[in-house]
Structure formats: structure tokens, C-alpha cells
Design a protein around this motif. Structure first.
Motif, PDB file in Angstrom:
ATOM      1  N   ILE A 136       8.282 -10.325  21.872  1.00 26.51           N
ATOM      2  CA  ILE A 136       9.475  -9.214  21.396  1.00 26.51           C
ATOM      3  C   ILE A 136       9.111  -7.765  20.967  1.00 26.51           C
ATOM      4  O   ILE A 136       8.068  -7.809  20.457  1.00 26.51           O
ATOM      5  N   GLU A 137       9.664  -6.724  21.601  1.00 19.75           N
ATOM      6  CA  GLU A 137       9.452  -5.602  21.157  1.00 19.75           C
ATOM      7  C   GLU A 137      10.214  -5.233  19.659  1.00 19.75           C
ATOM      8  O   GLU A 137      11.441  -5.690  19.698  1.00 19.75           O
ATOM      9  N   LEU A 138       9.565  -4.471  18.889  1.00 22.42           N
ATOM     10  CA  LEU A 138      10.364  -4.279  17.557  1.00 22.42           C
ATOM     11  C   LEU A 138      10.347  -2.823  17.194  1.00 22.42           C
ATOM     12  O   LEU A 138       9.211  -2.444  17.399  1.00 22.42           O
ATOM     13  N   ASP A 139      11.248  -2.261  16.521  1.00 22.72           N
ATOM     14  CA  ASP A 139      11.337  -1.002  15.705  1.00 22.72           C
ATOM     15  C   ASP A 139      11.024  -1.123  14.439  1.00 22.72           C
ATOM     16  O   ASP A 139      11.877  -1.771  13.676  1.00 22.72           O
ATOM     17  N   PRO A 140       9.820  -0.833  13.966  1.00 22.78           N
ATOM     18  CA  PRO A 140       9.153  -1.068  12.573  1.00 22.78           C
ATOM     19  C   PRO A 140      10.399  -0.280  11.314  1.00 22.78           C
ATOM     20  O   PRO A 140      10.324  -0.950  10.287  1.00 22.78           O
ATOM     21  N   ARG A 141      11.108   0.578  11.913  1.00 25.93           N
ATOM     22  CA  ARG A 141      12.071   1.181  10.991  1.00 25.93           C
ATOM     23  C   ARG A 141      13.256   0.431  10.332  1.00 25.93           C
ATOM     24  O   ARG A 141      13.890   0.613   9.503  1.00 25.93           O
ATOM     25  N   THR A 142      13.444  -0.782  11.210  1.00 23.86           N
ATOM     26  CA  THR A 142      14.643  -1.558  11.115  1.00 23.86           C
ATOM     27  C   THR A 142      14.154  -3.106  11.118  1.00 23.86           C
ATOM     28  O   THR A 142      15.028  -3.846  11.324  1.00 23.86           O
ATOM     29  N   LEU A 143      13.026  -3.144  10.650  1.00 24.95           N
ATOM     30  CA  LEU A 143      12.543  -4.475  10.511  1.00 24.95           C
ATOM     31  C   LEU A 143      12.640  -5.196   9.232  1.00 24.95           C
ATOM     32  O   LEU A 143      11.949  -4.795   8.308  1.00 24.95           O
ATOM     33  N   THR A 144      13.815  -6.040   8.938  1.00 26.08           N
ATOM     34  CA  THR A 144      14.037  -6.680   7.787  1.00 26.08           C
ATOM     35  C   THR A 144      13.285  -7.640   7.490  1.00 26.08           C
ATOM     36  O   THR A 144      12.961  -8.369   8.244  1.00 26.08           O
ATOM     37  N   PRO A 145      13.187  -8.218   6.215  1.00 31.32           N
ATOM     38  CA  PRO A 145      12.616  -9.584   5.919  1.00 31.32           C
ATOM     39  C   PRO A 145      13.446 -10.565   6.526  1.00 31.32           C
ATOM     40  O   PRO A 145      12.720 -11.697   6.936  1.00 31.32           O
ATOM     41  N   GLU A 146      14.758 -10.586   6.753  1.00 32.67           N
ATOM     42  CA  GLU A 146      15.569 -11.279   7.393  1.00 32.67           C
ATOM     43  C   GLU A 146      14.769 -11.708   8.872  1.00 32.67           C
ATOM     44  O   GLU A 146      14.849 -12.946   9.407  1.00 32.67           O
ATOM     45  N   GLY A 162       6.556   0.047  18.278  1.00 33.99           N
ATOM     46  CA  GLY A 162       6.423   1.413  18.665  1.00 33.99           C
ATOM     47  C   GLY A 162       5.902   2.168  17.505  1.00 33.99           C
ATOM     48  O   GLY A 162       6.622   2.538  16.439  1.00 33.99           O
ATOM     49  N   VAL A 163       4.621   2.520  17.504  1.00 33.32           N
ATOM     50  CA  VAL A 163       4.073   3.108  16.535  1.00 33.32           C
ATOM     51  C   VAL A 163       4.038   4.815  16.781  1.00 33.32           C
ATOM     52  O   VAL A 163       4.214   5.516  16.051  1.00 33.32           O
ATOM     53  N   GLN A 164       3.368   4.819  18.123  1.00 41.66           N
ATOM     54  CA  GLN A 164       3.158   6.334  18.671  1.00 41.66           C
ATOM     55  C   GLN A 164       2.236   7.339  17.924  1.00 41.66           C
ATOM     56  O   GLN A 164       1.144   7.452  18.527  1.00 41.66           O
ATOM     57  N   THR A 165       2.360   7.570  16.524  1.00 41.94           N
ATOM     58  CA  THR A 165       1.340   8.286  15.840  1.00 41.94           C
ATOM     59  C   THR A 165       1.886   8.004  14.353  1.00 41.94           C
ATOM     60  O   THR A 165       2.913   7.690  13.909  1.00 41.94           O
TER      61      THR A 165
END
Length: 437
Positions: A136-146, A162-165
Motif C-alpha cells: 500500500i502507498e500511504l500519506d504519513p500526514r493522515t496515517l491514524t492509529p486505526e 511519500g516523504v520527498q524531503t
């Protein structure tokens, strides 16, 4: 040191995640061809599930995605995706074994964790899963504990963030604010959930980026223990992606600086123990991708480099592409029209291309050059490109030993340019593609 020849890098070239590339797709291929292919395919297949939504749209992004800020639109899309899974699965009729399932976007975690579980349930119900590898691809900004709990419950072992920098001022320049601590917490959550192959997407050539910025990001990535790293060069094409107009083009590094960043990244990561996959992807020695590289099993598909050996990839969702031996076919890109087609129980595939024997021959050479660094070239093809390949051989970027064409160490950043020599579709139409480095 990589020798820098700007004249050989002047022409934009595809990334060759397929051959022919999507630029050659047309409406001459569509639902009828997809239907026939689905009803006859057998054996191992992989699935790709596309979620074309993000909580926040980054300015640099070239993905087919929209903001997930309208609940009704998001739920309507998921209803259509469930129907896509059902009617596609019915055509497979138990003849296939699904060995891998990848969720991409957009950001799959733009939907609720419960909606993700429902999609997994639908795939389990309508397709023949054979203990598949889940990614899975994930956006860490909206990665909740659930999300961490759900990923662990399903058994997702591969994830890409997606970290980028890590540089705050560069994040602001590209519209993607995510503090260091956010990445630390997301990494820990994914490890706890059982993710054993974690990829960080990084970028060079960003507005205002310096070599010190790149070094800082690479050092932090190594410290956090990413198993895989994709180090992409930012492609500034605002004429194709209007959202990129928010990026200050005057602050973008020049081509020679981009080249130096790509080389530095390669040297820094390989010195840290990462195995190079091509010139801009890397994996730690224990990772399945590094093992595949050592065993010369790396391939290319629409997600980039992969160790997936399944000959067929079936795409589900708006804009998803399916790859069969003699056929490439893409679903309707517009989410509204995608929903409309599925509301009528119609396959949403609406453009693509049949791969001729010549396409498959050329595609094999291109794939081998990019994945293995060498390819056995049929005599007719070798004669066709002899004049165009001479500058690369003369400058010791490539070598010919009979019919064996090899990319030499100094020629790694030129690999896509060399591969493009075998692409007859590209010889007079390259403007829509990005820089080779």
C-alpha cells in the motif's frame, strides 16, 4: 564519478513502466478487448487497486488524484470500485491465482480504515486469493492509529510513504508540510503493524534545494531504516499539471545541479549499504527487491521496479491499467464517467493498445536494459540503432559485445535515454516526458 554530457540528456524520455507507453494508448482498444483478456487469462496474476483521492493535494504531484473533501463523491467512487471488483472477478472465474495486491493512488489512506477493510473483503469474495503479498502507498500526514491496526490485521507487509524531503522550507515550497516527528511516528506504527519492506519516496531537483538539503534527508532516511528508497527527480511540467504553477520555477536547480544531486544520492546510499536498482532506486540487502536484483529477477510494471513475477497485472479503479501479454488497457480516468460505466455493469476500460510481436521484442530489450543493465539485442534492432547508439559507446557510457549491449557504470543515468533508442514511437515525439535525470 558519472560523466556529465548534457547533450545526451537534453531529450525528455519516458520512465518505461510499460512498452508501448501510455502515450500510445487510443480508443481503438477498450472494454471488448479487456473482456476477452479477462475471460481467457489463467495462472498467477497481480491486482492493482487505485484510490484517486488525497486529503491534501501536493503542488508537485502528477498522479490522477483529487481532494477527498466531498464525502458523497468518495462514497460513490467506492461503490463503483466494489462493482468493478465484482464484475472483473466474475470474468476471471477461478482460473487465476492472485498472488499480490497493491493499493495506490492518490493516497489509499484518504478513505476510512473501515472502507479499506470492506475493499479487502470484496477482493476476498470475488477473486481467488492465494496467500497474496499486500502492499500500500500511504500519506504519513493522515496515517491514524486505526490504520496501523487495520494494516496489521490484514497482514500488509509492504508499504511506501511519500516523504520527498525532511527540510521544512522545501516542504513549504512544494505544498507538503510534514514534520520530522510525523515520519518517525508513522514509521514506528508501520513497523509495529508488521510492515517488513518500507519504502521512502524522496525527491531531488526541488525548488531551493541544495546538496546539503539532500544530504540531510538521505542521512535521516538511512537513520530511520527505510528498506527501500526511490529517489526521483522532480519533473516540472506546469503545462500538463496546472497545480505545479504554484511552485517557483525560478528556484529550481539547473540541469547540472540535478545531475550532481542524482549522483550524490547514488554514491551516498550505496556507501550506506543499499543495493542500487537502476540509478534512482535502492534497497537494503535483506529486502526482496535487493534479492531479486542479485538474482536478475527485477522487472518493470506500472508501479515501477518490482520483484513481482506474475505475467499479468489487472487494474481496478479509475485510470488503473491492466497489463496482459499482448494487451495494455486502461480504465476511464474521470471518476464520474468511471462510476457511470459501472452503474450500467460495463467494464470501465476505454483505451489501450495491442502489443504486437515487435512491441514485445522491443519491450523486452528496454526492460532488460533498465532492470538488469544489459540486453541481448536482435540483429535487426541492433542495425536499426547502430548510428544512434554510437555516441554512448564512444563516450564509454555503454558497450557492445557482439549482440550484448551493456550499460557501463558511468552510463547509469543515461539508461532511459539508451532504452529510448529502441522505441520507434519516441523518435519524433518526446515533449510530454520528463528529464532523464
Amino acid at each position: 564519478m558519472w560523466p556529465y554530457y548534457p547533450d545526451l540528456l537534453a531529450t525528455p524520455v519516458p520512465r518505461y513502466t510499460s512498452f508501448p507507453t501510455a502515450a500510445e494508448f487510443s480508443g481503438a482498444v477498450g472494454a471488448d478487448e479487456a473482456n476477452q483478456a479477462l475471460r481467457t487469462v489463467a495462472g498467477d496474476v497481480s491486482l492493482y487497486v487505485h484510490i484517486p483521492f488525497c486529503e491534501q493535494i501536493c503542488w508537485y504531484c502528477g498522479c490522477n488524484t483529487g481532494a477527498a473533501n466531498k464525502t458523497q463523491r468518495l462514497h460513490a467512487y467506492l461503490d463503483a470500485l466494489h462493482r468493478d471488483i465484482a464484475i472483473t472477478g466474475a470474468r476471471l472465474d477461478g482460473r487465476v491465482r492472485v498472488r499480490r495486491i497493491a493499493f495506490g493512488g492518490g493516497s489509499p489512506n484518504a478513505i476510512a480504515p473501515t472502507d479499506f477493510v470492506r475493499l479487502v473483503d470484496a477482493l476476498t469474495l470475488h477473486t481467488a486469493l492465494d496467500n497474496p503479498t499486500w502492499s500500500i502507498e500511504l500519506d504519513p500526514r493522515t496515517l491514524t492509529p486505526e490504520w496501523g491496526q487495520v494494516l496489521g490485521w490484514i497482514g500488509v507487509s509492504h508499504a511506501s510513504m511519500g516523504v520527498q524531503t525532511f527540510e521544512p522550507q522545501l516542504q513549504a515550497a512544494i505544498g507538503r508540510i510534514q514534520p520530522d516527528q510525523l515520519i518517525v511516528e508513522a514509521t514506528a506504527m508501520l513497523r509495529k503493524a508488521g510492515v517488513t519492506s518500507l519504502n521512502f519516496d524522496l525527491m531531488y531537483g526541488l525548488p531551493g534545494q541544495t546538496m546539503d538539503h539532500l544530504e540531510s534527508t538521505l542521512a535521516r532516511t538511512i537513520e530511520l531504516g527505510a528498506d527501500r528508497i526511490a529517489l526521483f527527480g522532480y519533473a516540472h511540467v506546469p503545462h500538463m499539471l496546472p497545480r505545479q504553477r504554484r511552485i517557483d520555477a525560478t528556484a529550481l536547480p539547473e540541469q547540472d545541479a540535478r545531475f550532481a544531486m542524482a549522483e550524490y544520492g547514488y554514491q551516498r546510499l550505496t556507501a550506506a549499504g543499499y543495493v542500487p536498482i537502476g540509478f534512482d532506486h535502492f534497497a537494503l540487502p535483506h529486502d526482496p527487491m535487493a534479492i531479486a536484483a542479485r538474482e536478475k529477477r527485477v522487472r518493470r510494471n506500472f508501479q515501477g521496479f518490482t520483484d513481482d513475477q506474475a505475467p499479468t497485472l489487472i487494474g481496478l479503479g479509475a485510470s488503473a491499467i491492466s497489463c496482459f501479454d499482448d494487451l495494455l488497457v486502461q480504465n476511464e480516468k474521470n471518476a464520474g464517467r468511471y462510476r457511470m460505466l459501472l452503474s450500467q455493469d460495463m467494464l470501465p476500460a476505454n483505451h489501450g493498445i495491442r502489443r504486437s510481436a515487435d512491441d514485445r521484442l522491443r519491450g523486452g530489450v528496454i526492460s532488460e536494459l533498465l532492470c538488469q543493465g544489459e540486453a541481448q539485442v536482435p540483429p535487426a534492432l541492433l542495425a536499426e540503432v547502430a548510428g544512434r547508439i554510437a555516441p554512448f559507446v564512444e563516450r564509454e557510457l555503454a558497450a557492445l559485445d557482439g549482440a550484448m549491449l551493456r550499460i557501463l557504470p558511468g552510463g547509469l543515468p543515461y539508461a532511459r535515454t539508451v532504452a529510448a533508442l529502441f522505441d520507434p514511437y519516441r523518435q519524433d515525439s518526446l515533449r510530454r516526458f520528463s528529464s532523464a535525470v
